[in-house]
Design a protein around this motif. Structure first.
Motif, PDB file in Angstrom:
ATOM      1  N   ASN A  52      -2.877  17.931  -9.393  1.00  0.00           N
ATOM      2  CA  ASN A  52      -2.627  19.361  -9.307  1.00  0.00           C
ATOM      3  C   ASN A  52      -3.646  19.982  -8.364  1.00  0.00           C
ATOM      4  O   ASN A  52      -4.616  19.332  -7.956  1.00  0.00           O
ATOM      5  CB  ASN A  52      -2.672  20.025 -10.686  1.00  0.00           C
ATOM      6  CG  ASN A  52      -1.669  21.166 -10.783  1.00  0.00           C
ATOM      7  OD1 ASN A  52      -1.572  21.997  -9.878  1.00  0.00           O
ATOM      8  ND2 ASN A  52      -0.918  21.206 -11.868  1.00  0.00           N
ATOM      9  N   LEU A  54      -5.854  23.434  -8.201  1.00  0.00           N
ATOM     10  CA  LEU A  54      -6.250  24.585  -9.005  1.00  0.00           C
ATOM     11  C   LEU A  54      -7.256  25.499  -8.311  1.00  0.00           C
ATOM     12  O   LEU A  54      -7.757  26.437  -8.938  1.00  0.00           O
ATOM     13  CB  LEU A  54      -6.865  24.098 -10.325  1.00  0.00           C
ATOM     14  CG  LEU A  54      -6.064  23.122 -11.162  1.00  0.00           C
ATOM     15  CD1 LEU A  54      -6.867  22.723 -12.407  1.00  0.00           C
ATOM     16  CD2 LEU A  54      -4.718  23.702 -11.556  1.00  0.00           C
ATOM     17  N   ASP A  55      -7.557  25.271  -7.052  1.00  0.00           N
ATOM     18  CA  ASP A  55      -8.660  25.983  -6.401  1.00  0.00           C
ATOM     19  C   ASP A  55      -8.602  27.490  -6.605  1.00  0.00           C
ATOM     20  O   ASP A  55      -9.630  28.140  -6.811  1.00  0.00           O
ATOM     21  CB  ASP A  55      -8.668  25.675  -4.902  1.00  0.00           C
ATOM     22  CG  ASP A  55      -9.151  24.269  -4.587  1.00  0.00           C
ATOM     23  OD1 ASP A  55      -9.570  23.560  -5.527  1.00  0.00           O
ATOM     24  OD2 ASP A  55      -9.104  23.876  -3.411  1.00  0.00           O
ATOM     25  N   SER A  56      -7.407  28.076  -6.526  1.00  0.00           N
ATOM     26  CA  SER A  56      -7.289  29.536  -6.576  1.00  0.00           C
ATOM     27  C   SER A  56      -7.109  30.073  -7.991  1.00  0.00           C
ATOM     28  O   SER A  56      -6.932  31.282  -8.180  1.00  0.00           O
ATOM     29  CB  SER A  56      -6.099  29.989  -5.722  1.00  0.00           C
ATOM     30  OG  SER A  56      -4.883  29.498  -6.264  1.00  0.00           O
ATOM     31  N   THR A  57      -7.143  29.214  -8.992  1.00  0.00           N
ATOM     32  CA  THR A  57      -6.870  29.628 -10.371  1.00  0.00           C
ATOM     33  C   THR A  57      -8.170  29.851 -11.145  1.00  0.00           C
ATOM     34  O   THR A  57      -9.248  29.389 -10.745  1.00  0.00           O
ATOM     35  CB  THR A  57      -6.023  28.587 -11.108  1.00  0.00           C
ATOM     36  OG1 THR A  57      -6.790  27.379 -11.251  1.00  0.00           O
ATOM     37  CG2 THR A  57      -4.735  28.283 -10.352  1.00  0.00           C
ATOM     38  N   GLU A  58      -8.036  30.538 -12.285  1.00  0.00           N
ATOM     39  CA  GLU A  58      -9.161  30.719 -13.194  1.00  0.00           C
ATOM     40  C   GLU A  58      -9.084  29.656 -14.285  1.00  0.00           C
ATOM     41  O   GLU A  58      -8.036  29.498 -14.923  1.00  0.00           O
ATOM     42  CB  GLU A  58      -9.115  32.104 -13.832  1.00  0.00           C
ATOM     43  CG  GLU A  58      -9.531  33.220 -12.890  1.00  0.00           C
ATOM     44  CD  GLU A  58     -10.987  33.089 -12.450  1.00  0.00           C
ATOM     45  OE1 GLU A  58     -11.818  32.595 -13.255  1.00  0.00           O
ATOM     46  OE2 GLU A  58     -11.283  33.444 -11.297  1.00  0.00           O
ATOM     47  N   ASP A  61      -7.512  30.631 -17.623  1.00  0.00           N
ATOM     48  CA  ASP A  61      -6.065  30.832 -17.600  1.00  0.00           C
ATOM     49  C   ASP A  61      -5.321  29.496 -17.660  1.00  0.00           C
ATOM     50  O   ASP A  61      -4.320  29.358 -18.358  1.00  0.00           O
ATOM     51  CB  ASP A  61      -5.650  31.594 -16.335  1.00  0.00           C
ATOM     52  CG  ASP A  61      -6.222  33.005 -16.290  1.00  0.00           C
ATOM     53  OD1 ASP A  61      -6.527  33.560 -17.372  1.00  0.00           O
ATOM     54  OD2 ASP A  61      -6.367  33.545 -15.176  1.00  0.00           O
ATOM     55  N   VAL A  62      -5.843  28.525 -16.931  1.00  0.00           N
ATOM     56  CA  VAL A  62      -5.222  27.199 -16.938  1.00  0.00           C
ATOM     57  C   VAL A  62      -5.369  26.554 -18.310  1.00  0.00           C
ATOM     58  O   VAL A  62      -4.433  25.934 -18.829  1.00  0.00           O
ATOM     59  CB  VAL A  62      -5.834  26.307 -15.837  1.00  0.00           C
ATOM     60  CG1 VAL A  62      -5.211  24.918 -15.868  1.00  0.00           C
ATOM     61  CG2 VAL A  62      -5.639  26.938 -14.460  1.00  0.00           C
ATOM     62  N   ASN A  76      -7.954  18.339 -10.729  1.00  0.00           N
ATOM     63  CA  ASN A  76      -7.800  19.244  -9.600  1.00  0.00           C
ATOM     64  C   ASN A  76      -8.107  18.500  -8.314  1.00  0.00           C
ATOM     65  O   ASN A  76      -9.214  17.997  -8.131  1.00  0.00           O
ATOM     66  CB  ASN A  76      -8.747  20.443  -9.730  1.00  0.00           C
ATOM     67  CG  ASN A  76      -8.663  21.370  -8.524  1.00  0.00           C
ATOM     68  OD1 ASN A  76      -7.575  21.582  -7.982  1.00  0.00           O
ATOM     69  ND2 ASN A  76      -9.788  21.909  -8.100  1.00  0.00           N
ATOM     70  N   THR A  88     -16.343  24.551  -5.978  1.00  0.00           N
ATOM     71  CA  THR A  88     -15.093  24.597  -6.744  1.00  0.00           C
ATOM     72  C   THR A  88     -15.099  23.557  -7.851  1.00  0.00           C
ATOM     73  O   THR A  88     -14.725  23.831  -9.005  1.00  0.00           O
ATOM     74  CB  THR A  88     -13.885  24.378  -5.809  1.00  0.00           C
ATOM     75  OG1 THR A  88     -13.825  25.447  -4.863  1.00  0.00           O
ATOM     76  CG2 THR A  88     -12.586  24.328  -6.600  1.00  0.00           C
ATOM     77  N   LEU A 293       1.652  24.739  -9.573  1.00  0.00           N
ATOM     78  CA  LEU A 293       0.720  25.587 -10.310  1.00  0.00           C
ATOM     79  C   LEU A 293       1.033  25.538 -11.802  1.00  0.00           C
ATOM     80  O   LEU A 293       2.202  25.611 -12.199  1.00  0.00           O
ATOM     81  CB  LEU A 293       0.805  27.019  -9.806  1.00  0.00           C
ATOM     82  CG  LEU A 293       0.182  27.280  -8.430  1.00  0.00           C
ATOM     83  CD1 LEU A 293       0.493  28.698  -7.979  1.00  0.00           C
ATOM     84  CD2 LEU A 293      -1.326  27.036  -8.457  1.00  0.00           C
ATOM     85  N   ASP A 295       2.081  26.103 -15.410  1.00  0.00           N
ATOM     86  CA  ASP A 295       3.021  27.084 -15.946  1.00  0.00           C
ATOM     87  C   ASP A 295       3.730  26.436 -17.124  1.00  0.00           C
ATOM     88  O   ASP A 295       4.071  25.244 -17.067  1.00  0.00           O
ATOM     89  CB  ASP A 295       4.021  27.484 -14.856  1.00  0.00           C
ATOM     90  CG  ASP A 295       5.109  28.399 -15.361  1.00  0.00           C
ATOM     91  OD1 ASP A 295       4.865  29.607 -15.481  1.00  0.00           O
ATOM     92  OD2 ASP A 295       6.220  27.891 -15.645  1.00  0.00           O
TER      93      ASP A 295
END
Length: 353
Positions: A52, A54-58, A61-62, A76, A88, A293, A295
């Protein structure tokens, strides 16, 4: 068959064609099939998402999605290089050390340097010091990266051999994303089964590439054969999901090659008999991964694909999707699910064992 001059309503009916003004992008047919639907809210066994971004995610939240969906761990694959990559990686590892791992991204800065191999090995060691559990070589190698003379860099260029040897010494698995789906090497025209996806992403097309997809895969396979001490992971079914017989040949010839299924349920799920046979035969060498992403609905479509015998349902994908078809579940047995979801990944991630 000889035709008479009589007007035949049946012949007229079965030979009629249509010309319509409806745009393809506006055509959204709804299936009329009445089928059973088995929602799988969590996988039968805790899952490790080995692929996956995930660089732009928090992280928090994940983590919430992971908890709701029964995903134990996510790897990641950072698309950053240098200090940005390290930061990161550190951010996710600090947030939840037991829930996130990282695969580094091959840094081609300075590829023309005579000491590029040595520089890269130092970069690899820094990644390992920050907890990297692998390194990814992307499709730019072989397709777009060029040397100082303007020639395409070959995947099997001997100048890179010390880098792969160092990965073996460091115990660092190497992920290859080489080439792309077969349709990406064909013209974007009315015969291309992924026309809409390529129309949305014309830069994904390599139909005018000076090197064929098969040659790219053969270059990659020569590297894998030269370095039996290294574990290699072929991302996206080693870019052979449209031809499982060829993928099987590669696995048979290359015992140090594993594959992940990320972003390839559309291909695997439309050939369920062949795909199920493939999973049963190579259960020890297939990794669960998504390449989408995080979900809830996405993960649950993956679980439904692997665990149920449901028919003709949507595959998980990005917004432009991958083709105008639906997929079928593989209804895999428990021993295969355990390996694909978790056990095979743990072999490549000793820090989790």
């Amino acid at each position: 068959m000889k035709k008479t001059d009589l007007n035949d309503k049946f012949v007229d009916m079965v030979t009629a064609t249509a010309e319509v003004d409806l745009r393809l992008s506006d055509f959204r047919p709804r299936s009329s099939l009445a089928l059973d639907e088995h929602a799988v809210l969590k996988p039968k066994y805790p899952a490790i998402d080995y692929h996956n971004h995930l660089d732009s995610t928090e992280p928090r939240d994940v983590l919430a999605i992971m908890d709701r969906c029964g995903v134990e761990h996510v790897v990641n694959i950072t698309m950053q290089v240098g200090q940005a990559a390290l930061e990161t990686m550190d951010r996710f590892h600090r947030a939840a050390p037991g829930r996130f791992s990282s695969i580094g991204w091959m840094d081609w800065n300075g590829v023309d340097r005579s000491d590029f191999a040595e520089v890269t090995i130092d970069r690899l060691k820094r990644l390992v010091d920050h907890g990297a559990c692998g390194i990814k070589f992307w499709k730019d190698l072989g397709l777009t990266l060029r040397d100082a003379n303007g020639s395409l860099l070959r995947i099997d260029d001997e100048r890179f051999a010390p880098i792969f040897a160092a990965c073996g010494e460091l115990g660092l698995p190497v992920m290859f994303h080489t080439a792309d789906p077969t349709a990406f090497f064909q013209p974007i025209d009315e015969c291309n089964e992924r026309y809409e996806e390529l129309a949305a992403h014309p830069d994904w097309s390599f139909h005018d590439s000076p090197v064929s997809k098969r040659e790219l895969l053969e270059q990659r396979n020569r590297v894998i054969a030269r370095h039996p001490e290294v574990t290699f992971v072929g991302a996206h079914c080693a870019e052979s999901s449209e031809d499982l017989r060829f993928l099987a040949q590669q696995l048979d010839a290359l015992p140090n090659l594993q594959v992940d299924i990320s972003a390839r349920t559309p291909e695997l799920g439309r050939q369920p008999y062949s795909a199920r046979e493939f999973f049963l035969k190579y259960a020890d060498r297939i990794l669960f991964g998504t390449d989408l992403l995080p979900d809830d609905a996405m993960y649950r479509l993956y679980f439904r694909f692997l665990e149920t015998a449901d028919e003709y349902f949507e595959y998980p994908s990005h917004a432009s999707r991958q083709g105008r078809w639906n997929i079928y579940g593989l209804y895999l047995p428990d021993d295969v699910l355990r390996k694909v979801y978790r056990e095979n990944a743990l072999k490549l991630m000793p820090h989790l064992r």
